[in-house]
Design a protein around this motif. Structure first.
Motif, short mmCIF file in Angstrom:
data_model
loop_
_atom_site.label_atom_id
_atom_site.label_comp_id
_atom_site.label_asym_id
_atom_site.label_seq_id
_atom_site.Cartn_x
_atom_site.Cartn_y
_atom_site.Cartn_z
N UNK A 112 0.80 -1.14 -0.31
CA UNK A 112 -0.45 -0.31 -0.16
C UNK A 112 0.85 1.20 0.30
N UNK A 113 2.58 1.87 0.67
CA UNK A 113 2.68 2.43 0.74
C UNK A 113 3.39 2.70 -0.33
N UNK A 114 3.85 1.63 -1.19
CA UNK A 114 4.78 1.28 -2.62
C UNK A 114 3.50 2.34 -3.29
N UNK A 115 1.89 2.37 -3.40
CA UNK A 115 0.75 2.45 -3.97
C UNK A 115 0.80 3.75 -4.39
N UNK A 116 0.82 3.85 -2.94
CA UNK A 116 0.70 5.60 -2.37
C UNK A 116 2.01 5.96 -3.05
N UNK A 117 3.22 5.72 -3.17
CA UNK A 117 4.21 6.64 -3.09
C UNK A 117 4.40 7.07 -4.75
N UNK A 147 5.63 -3.17 -9.98
CA UNK A 147 6.71 -2.46 -10.58
C UNK A 147 6.85 -1.79 -12.21
N UNK A 148 6.10 -3.49 -12.85
CA UNK A 148 6.18 -3.18 -14.55
C UNK A 148 5.53 -1.70 -14.68
N UNK A 149 3.56 -1.67 -14.28
CA UNK A 149 4.44 0.18 -14.53
C UNK A 149 4.87 1.39 -14.37
N UNK A 150 5.78 1.06 -13.53
CA UNK A 150 6.62 2.39 -12.81
C UNK A 150 7.59 2.55 -13.75
N UNK A 151 8.34 1.04 -14.20
CA UNK A 151 9.43 0.99 -15.92
C UNK A 151 8.63 1.52 -17.04
N UNK A 160 12.20 -3.18 -17.30
CA UNK A 160 10.57 -3.98 -17.63
C UNK A 160 10.77 -5.40 -17.81
N UNK A 161 12.06 -5.70 -19.05
CA UNK A 161 11.91 -6.58 -19.57
C UNK A 161 12.50 -7.90 -18.60
N UNK A 162 13.75 -7.56 -18.40
CA UNK A 162 14.40 -8.23 -16.95
C UNK A 162 13.29 -8.43 -15.36
#
Length: 480
Positions: A112-117, A147-151, A160-162
């Motif tokens: 949830x913290x990651x989503x908030x940030x 993490x994929x969305x971030x990349x 993203x591919x990695x």
């Protein structure tokens, strides 16, 4: 707690687990009337209300739980999630960090913290939290997806591919990973490789919609002479407008072609060659032998960049246009100017709308252009673009037939990535498409044209969020 009261919280939680949320609410309320000091009941009730979108009451329930038990970690996590949904990101972050100080292994709080940030956007912070989470739980699906969305948002394609490969090794049967691989292949222009992988979108619950439960087999591209094929829509209006172009190729292989489309599009898509009958979504469907999603047609035809059916126009203005006279009257007021249609924002409920839409104030430099009659195609506009004497066509558009007719009077359309871009392209109207730094797969990367729409010019953000540079590209393009 009075043991007789326990049956109410058990009933509420059981109904909640069965997704019978509306039935669970009165059971929770009854329990909390009987046991108003039970913090756990308030936590669970607040979580249910949050899922149902009742954010104000959800916040009150979580705050009530914390007044009873100020160290209740579940209440802090739920309250942080509610505040995130309400856009109070600084306060939400504080609650998540308080939880993690007490329990660093609390995965829900770290996610949830990651989503908030991510929403702030503090992408470096979000990435750091996701990496910590993945160290604790390498197979955490939501962490992988975010993490994929971030990349993706940063254009970090190798990373993203990695990440896709890392997660694929953990879960080789993941439909979502297969979908991601297909998405990237299409984005990079490798269409023949991407289409089969992109079919995995249909395996992932909730990824696309509406859900289908047909007993009839999928059409594989074989001749269907003497039989009936149902082509059904998937995802948004733009997807239907984009992929209906394949209908003539389908018709050439067989018998009767039925198209199920969103109701506002029904009259418009009926103008496409190759469609025998259009059924608005929700209406009874005639008998059929085979079925296929419109978005699966490119794969059936093994479509590559050189074989995209791009003959335009492939749609036409329907005979019946509800507001034809009123629209014509507005257009007649600008016969001596260059008419430009404008859309700067998409549907606010779209998951990617914050990235694809442009704040109206960014359009201000366009006001200096002379000889232009601006026409807004924006629906439900809350803030008008700061352009001189802009004509608002939104109130005159009741369906896509009205939109098509109004577009036919434009010399140029300037739009963000919405259904209007697809409609203008399908009608053969010149389009400036304004896309974010990391666009949807169909616009690919590093090119200013579109093989899907010959009259389209793509103007791209040079870096994430930089719409000002895109507007300067628009001005330069108009000067040419």
């Amino acid at each position: 707690m009075n043991p007789k009261h326990w049956k109410w919280i058990e009933k509420a939680r059981n109904l909640d687990r069965q997704n019978k949320r509306h039935e669970a609410i009165p059971a929770y309320r009854r329990f909390l009337e009987l046991e108003p000091g039970d913090a756990g009941g308030w936590v669970d009730f607040g979580g249910l209300l949050m899922v149902m979108g009742e954010l104000e009451e959800a916040q009150q329930a979580c705050e009530r739980a914390l007044r009873i038990d100020g160290l209740n970690l579940g209440a802090m996590v739920n309250l942080g999630c509610v505040l995130t949904h309400r856009g109070q990101l600084v306060e939400a972050e504080g609650y998540f960090r308080r939880v993690l100080v007490r329990d660093p292994r609390q995965l829900d709080a770290r996610m949830a913290l990651a989503e908030c940030l991510f929403k702030k956007p503090d992408l470096d912070g979000a990435r750091s939290e996701l990496n910590k989470l993945i160290q604790l739980d390498p197979g955490h699906a939501s962490a992988h997806q975010l993490l994929g969305q971030l990349f993706f948002g940063r254009g970090m394609w190798s990373e993203f591919q990695e990440e896709i490969q890392r997660y694929r090794e953990l879960d080789p049967d993941s439909g979502y990973v297969e979908y991601e691989r297909g998405f990237l292949s299409l984005l990079f222009g490798d269409l023949p490789h991407g289409w089969p992988l992109y079919e995995a979108r249909l395996k992932v619950p909730g990824l696309v919609g509406p859900e289908r439960h047909f007993t009839q087999p999928q059409w594989k591209g074989e001749s269907f002479v003497g039989r009936t094929l149902l082509l059904h829509f998937e995802q948004g209006y733009g997807d239907t407008l984009m992929f209906i172009r394949f209908a003539p190729l389908v018709k050439a292989l067989g018998g009767r072609v039925i198209l199920e489309a969103q109701a506002p599009l029904a009259d418009l898509v009926a103008t496409c060659q190759g469609v025998d009958v259009v059924i608005p979504h929700g209406a009874p469907t005639p008998p059929f032998d085979l079925q296929l999603s419109l978005l699966s047609l490119p794969g059936v035809f093994n479509t590559g960049l050189e074989s995209i059916p791009a003959e335009i126009p492939y749609l036409d203005i329907p005979t019946w246009v509800p507001n034809r006279i009123k629209i014509a009257q507005v257009l007649s007021e600008s016969n001596d100017k260059i008419r430009i249609g404008l859309v700067w924002a998409g549907n606010p409920t779209h998951k990617n709308d914050g990235v694809r839409s442009i704040p109206p104030g960014v359009l201000t430099p366009l006001a200096a252009l002379s000889g232009v009659a601006w026409h807004s195609f924006q629906l439900g506009v809350k803030e008008e673009a700061p352009l001189p004497s802009i004509a608002n066509l939104g109130p005159l558009i009741s369906n896509f037939s009205d939109t098509a007719y109004a577009l036919s009077g434009m010399d140029l359309v300037i739009t963000v990535d919405t259904a209007l871009a697809h409609l203008a392209g399908a009608l053969g109207i010149p389009v400036f498409l304004l896309v974010p730094f990391s666009p949807d797969w169909r616009w690919m990367l590093g090119r200013s044209d579109s093989p899907w729409y010959p009259t389209m010019r793509i103007l791209r953000q040079p870096n994430p969020g930089n719409w000002e540079a895109v507007i300067q590209q628009v001005i330069q393009g108009l000067a040419e």
